[in-house]
Scaffold this motif. Structure first.
Motif, PDB file in Angstrom:
ATOM      1  N   GLU A  27      64.749  17.617 -24.337  1.00  0.00           N
ATOM      2  CA  GLU A  27      64.448  16.457 -25.167  1.00  0.00           C
ATOM      3  C   GLU A  27      64.085  16.925 -26.570  1.00  0.00           C
ATOM      4  N   THR A  28      64.720  16.315 -27.567  1.00  0.00           N
ATOM      5  CA  THR A  28      64.420  16.615 -28.966  1.00  0.00           C
ATOM      6  C   THR A  28      64.069  15.312 -29.666  1.00  0.00           C
ATOM      7  N   GLU A  29      63.895  15.375 -30.963  1.00  0.00           N
ATOM      8  CA  GLU A  29      63.591  14.158 -31.714  1.00  0.00           C
ATOM      9  C   GLU A  29      64.722  13.147 -31.617  1.00  0.00           C
ATOM     10  N   ASN A  30      65.962  13.646 -31.503  1.00  0.00           N
ATOM     11  CA  ASN A  30      67.119  12.761 -31.585  1.00  0.00           C
ATOM     12  C   ASN A  30      67.880  12.565 -30.286  1.00  0.00           C
ATOM     13  N   GLN A  31      67.691  13.453 -29.303  1.00  0.00           N
ATOM     14  CA  GLN A  31      68.531  13.434 -28.120  1.00  0.00           C
ATOM     15  C   GLN A  31      67.739  13.662 -26.841  1.00  0.00           C
ATOM     16  N   ARG A  32      68.228  13.039 -25.767  1.00  0.00           N
ATOM     17  CA  ARG A  32      67.773  13.350 -24.411  1.00  0.00           C
ATOM     18  C   ARG A  32      69.000  13.808 -23.633  1.00  0.00           C
ATOM     19  N   CYS A  33      69.021  15.076 -23.284  1.00  0.00           N
ATOM     20  CA  CYS A  33      70.211  15.656 -22.657  1.00  0.00           C
ATOM     21  C   CYS A  33      69.882  16.192 -21.273  1.00  0.00           C
ATOM     22  N   LEU A  34      70.808  16.031 -20.350  1.00  0.00           N
ATOM     23  CA  LEU A  34      70.706  16.635 -19.034  1.00  0.00           C
ATOM     24  C   LEU A  34      71.816  17.668 -18.917  1.00  0.00           C
ATOM     25  N   LEU A  35      71.451  18.869 -18.522  1.00  0.00           N
ATOM     26  CA  LEU A  35      72.380  19.979 -18.397  1.00  0.00           C
ATOM     27  C   LEU A  35      72.584  20.253 -16.921  1.00  0.00           C
ATOM     28  N   ASP A  36      73.689  19.795 -16.372  1.00  0.00           N
ATOM     29  CA  ASP A  36      74.026  19.875 -14.951  1.00  0.00           C
ATOM     30  C   ASP A  36      73.130  18.963 -14.113  1.00  0.00           C
ATOM     31  N   VAL A  37      73.555  18.722 -12.871  1.00  0.00           N
ATOM     32  CA  VAL A  37      72.850  17.770 -12.010  1.00  0.00           C
ATOM     33  C   VAL A  37      72.550  18.356 -10.630  1.00  0.00           C
ATOM     34  N   GLY A  38      72.524  19.684 -10.528  1.00  0.00           N
ATOM     35  CA  GLY A  38      72.178  20.306  -9.262  1.00  0.00           C
ATOM     36  C   GLY A  38      73.174  19.997  -8.161  1.00  0.00           C
ATOM     37  N   ALA A  39      72.768  20.254  -6.924  1.00  0.00           N
ATOM     38  CA  ALA A  39      73.652  20.078  -5.771  1.00  0.00           C
ATOM     39  C   ALA A  39      73.495  18.723  -5.099  1.00  0.00           C
ATOM     40  N   SER A  40      72.463  17.979  -5.474  1.00  0.00           N
ATOM     41  CA  SER A  40      72.160  16.717  -4.790  1.00  0.00           C
ATOM     42  C   SER A  40      71.338  15.836  -5.723  1.00  0.00           C
ATOM     43  N   ASP A  41      70.620  14.855  -5.162  1.00  0.00           N
ATOM     44  CA  ASP A  41      69.773  13.988  -5.985  1.00  0.00           C
ATOM     45  C   ASP A  41      68.343  14.509  -6.115  1.00  0.00           C
ATOM     46  N   ILE A  42      68.119  15.780  -5.741  1.00  0.00           N
ATOM     47  CA  ILE A  42      66.787  16.370  -5.882  1.00  0.00           C
ATOM     48  C   ILE A  42      66.296  16.274  -7.325  1.00  0.00           C
ATOM     49  N   PHE A  43      67.193  16.465  -8.278  1.00  0.00           N
ATOM     50  CA  PHE A  43      66.788  16.438  -9.687  1.00  0.00           C
ATOM     51  C   PHE A  43      66.167  15.102 -10.067  1.00  0.00           C
ATOM     52  N   ILE A  44      66.615  14.015  -9.434  1.00  0.00           N
ATOM     53  CA  ILE A  44      66.065  12.691  -9.736  1.00  0.00           C
ATOM     54  C   ILE A  44      64.634  12.573  -9.222  1.00  0.00           C
ATOM     55  N   ARG A  45      64.404  13.045  -8.005  1.00  0.00           N
ATOM     56  CA  ARG A  45      63.066  12.955  -7.431  1.00  0.00           C
ATOM     57  C   ARG A  45      62.086  13.870  -8.179  1.00  0.00           C
ATOM     58  N   ASN A  46      62.532  15.055  -8.535  1.00  0.00           N
ATOM     59  CA  ASN A  46      61.659  15.941  -9.310  1.00  0.00           C
ATOM     60  C   ASN A  46      61.390  15.372 -10.703  1.00  0.00           C
ATOM     61  N   ALA A  47      62.391  14.719 -11.290  1.00  0.00           N
ATOM     62  CA  ALA A  47      62.210  14.098 -12.602  1.00  0.00           C
ATOM     63  C   ALA A  47      61.115  13.039 -12.559  1.00  0.00           C
ATOM     64  N   GLU A  48      61.086  12.241 -11.494  1.00  0.00           N
ATOM     65  CA  GLU A  48      60.051  11.221 -11.346  1.00  0.00           C
ATOM     66  C   GLU A  48      58.669  11.857 -11.308  1.00  0.00           C
TER      67      GLU A  48
END
Length: 274
Positions: A27-48
């Motif tokens: 996350e920067t002043e201008n952008q919110r970027c996600l770099l890859d999405v892992g093997a499953s939806d784990i990234f979503i739960r960890n993000a929460e």
């Protein structure tokens, strides 16, 4: 810049989940970027758990076509309704396989027709805005990781060695660059050479796997001496760069690199924030 690792092979706290996959949020002043999405939806739960709003992501970058970086794509698209997805045009048109731990598929199959208007395919390079650039690595000055010998693809004509024409590199910054390597299948030193040549800018931070695996009884990868050489080149050419790695960088390899790089090198894990 805020850096948060949402999915990785390791975790240091039971509050987070881990998997053989990689997903990094910046996350920067201008952008919110996600770099890859892992093997499953784990990234979503960890993000929460980490207070990262996946719905607010503006740009998703896919480094290459292997399932440990692409497997969470459909859950992402179902949750996030606006992000542009940047990936190689070769990701969708090839199948990927590994013969480590028995021959098996490491690609994914999914119907993207519902989301095709959100995809931007890159053949060689793309300047997204003044600070974000995506490109392939064509440098072959240094050897590619030895673990590549276990990886294959099929683009319709039968099984061949994977040449990683589907691997892209992501850079962010106007002057001092943040570089995301994904798994660095083309070789970390080749990637950094390409970034330096194409941009002419200082590489401040490098995040991602280095695809330098620990050898075992079945597979022999880089020797300690060969890892020493890689570390020596990194120390010589990039003395002020901060390297943060995990995922496909072996524990023994990491320890060897750390001996040379010291405070220049750190290890990430699910839940890592910087």
């Amino acid at each position: 810049m805020k850096i948060v690792v949402l999915s990785d092979n390791k975790k240091t706290c039971e509050s987070f989940e881990s998997e053989h996959g990689l997903s990094v949020y910046i996350e920067t002043e201008n952008q919110r970027c996600l770099l890859d999405v892992g093997a499953s939806d784990i990234f979503i739960r960890n993000a929460e758990r980490l207070g990262v709003d996946i719905k607010s992501v503006d740009l998703l970058f896919i480094s290459h076509g292997h399932a440990d970086h692409l497997g969470g794509l459909l859950p992402f698209l179902e949750l996030n309704k606006k992000a542009t997805v940047i990936l190689s045009k070769y990701v969708i048109n090839q199948k990927f396989f590994s013969k480590r731990n028995g021959f098996h598929s490491i690609g994914i199959e999914m119907n993207i027709n519902l989301y095709k208007e959100r995809f931007v395919y890159v053949e060689s390079e793309l300047q997204i805005d003044p600070e974000i650039r995506v490109f392939t690595t064509r440098s072959d000055t240094y050897p590619q990781p030895k673990a590549n010998k276990t990886l294959f693809k099929d683009e319709g004509g039968g099984l061949v060695q994977d040449d990683f024409n589907h691997e892209l590199i992501f850079t962010y910054g106007a002057e001092d660059l943040f570089v995301y390597t994904g798994c660095a299948h083309k070789g970390l030193l080749n990637i950094l050479d390409a970034v330096s040549f194409k941009t002419g800018k200082n590489i401040a931070t490098v995040v991602g796997g280095f695809h330098l695996l620990d050898s075992n009884d079945l597979w022999q990868f880089e020797t300690s001496s060969e890892v020493d050489v890689i570390a020596t080149v990194l120390k010589s050419k990039y003395p002020h760069t901060h390297f943060i790695t995990g995922h496909c960088t072996g524990e023994k390899v990491y320890g060897n690199l750390k001996k040379h790089l010291g405070n220049q090198l750190d290890q990430f894990y699910s839940g890592y924030t910087s």
